[in-house]
Design an enzyme around this catalytic site. Structure first.
Site, short mmCIF file in Angstrom:
data_model
loop_
_atom_site.label_atom_id
_atom_site.label_comp_id
_atom_site.label_asym_id
_atom_site.label_seq_id
_atom_site.Cartn_x
_atom_site.Cartn_y
_atom_site.Cartn_z
N SER A 42 -4.71 3.05 2.19
CA SER A 42 -4.56 4.54 2.05
C SER A 42 -3.16 4.78 2.03
O SER A 42 -2.90 6.26 1.82
CB SER A 42 -5.47 5.02 3.27
OG SER A 42 -4.91 4.71 4.27
N LYS A 120 -1.79 7.24 9.18
CA LYS A 120 -1.41 8.27 8.12
C LYS A 120 -0.08 8.98 8.57
O LYS A 120 0.74 8.75 9.36
CB LYS A 120 -2.54 9.31 8.33
CG LYS A 120 -3.92 8.93 8.11
CD LYS A 120 -4.33 8.26 6.95
CE LYS A 120 -5.82 7.88 6.58
NZ LYS A 120 -6.17 7.10 5.57
#
Length: 279
Positions: A42, A120
């Site tokens: 990701s 993230k």
């Protein structure tokens, strides 16, 4: 004549040594740095599957999430951070020696629902209004600029312990083929620049307007079309808004990286990623 030296039970001494070592390691991991192994794609190309890094826990101070969880399903071990440090949770979402994260930081945080660790990039601060339109971020009414930066390529093959197959912009690619994604340089208002990848048009490329609540943050993955992040609410299985209390630390540097199924497979180590800064 030399005097006899009395020694303790060697088994007991070994046990004490192990216990002391575990205690010291536990304190070090709780207060300073926590190891983190990248399990998914990701955050490509900033972070690759198999990157091993240490998370700086001093960057934002300490909360209950600073305590490590110990989860080993194979032996039925499931000690959650809340079990050990739940007493540190506060009604006002505060931290001990708290520091403010900066937009663009790559952060490990605790998922607000599942408690699992995620990594993230921080895009939205408290009070920000965020929308994604045609793959570009609109931050407080202003388009966040993106500049073309060529093509990111990788081999289409199972990656990491979970044997995940990469998604490709150039369509289904057979095993061993070249998997391509468009690469863009995105620059936030504070000047932080980084690479983002695009695979194609999908629902997360066009969203409504999010208003980040006080004491919460909005995160996105750099591999935009292959990231479960704040664009999807927690009720739908996403990350949603992340409380300040749930931040664990900032990712500053990759220590080493393995392209294989285990970090012990030294022949799969990526030599160009040793001690690489996380930008």
């Amino acid at each position: 004549m030399a005097e006899d030296v009395k020694t303790g039970n060697p088994v007991w001494e070994t046990i004490k040594t192990i216990v002391y070592a575990l205690l010291i390691a536990g304190v070090f991991r709780t207060l300073f740095f926590q190891p983190f192994w990248i399990p998914s794609g990701s955050m490509k190309q900033t972070l690759l599957i198999g990157d091993f890094l240490f998370v700086n826990k001093m960057a934002y101070g300490y909360s209950y999430a600073s305590c490590p969880s110990l989860i080993i399903p194979s032996v039925g071990l499931n000690i959650d951070a809340e079990d050990v440090c739940g007493w540190m949770q506060s009604d006002d979402n505060s931290r001990i020696l708290g520091g403010d994260p900066e937009r663009g930081d790559v952060i490990v945080f605790r998922h607000p629902v599942t408690g699992r660790d995620y990594i993230k990039r921080l895009i939205g601060l408290p009070g920000d209004r965020i929308q994604v339109r045609e793959g570009q971020i609109i931050l407080n009414g202003t388009l966040v600029p993106q500049q073309p930066d060529g093509v990111f390529t990788e081999t289409a093959e199972p990656q990491g312990p979970q044997r995940l197959r990469p998604r490709c912009e150039n369509g289904p690619v057979g095993i061993g083929g070249v998997c391509e994604k468009t690469r863009l340089i995105e620059t936030l208002p504070n000047g932080v620049s980084y690479d983002v990848l695009n695979i194609g048009n999908q629902g997360s490329d066009n969203t409504g307007i999010y208003t980040v609540p006080e004491g919460h943050y909005f995160f996105m993955g750099d591999n935009r079309d292959n990231s479960s992040d704040s664009r999807l609410p927690q009720s739908a299985g996403g990350v949603g808004y992340v409380p300040y209390d749930n931040l664990i630390g900032r990712a500053d540097r990759i220590m080493f990286s393995s392209a294989g199924r285990s970090m012990l497979f030294f022949w799969t180590w990526r030599g160009d990623r040793f001690f690489k800064a996380v930008n």
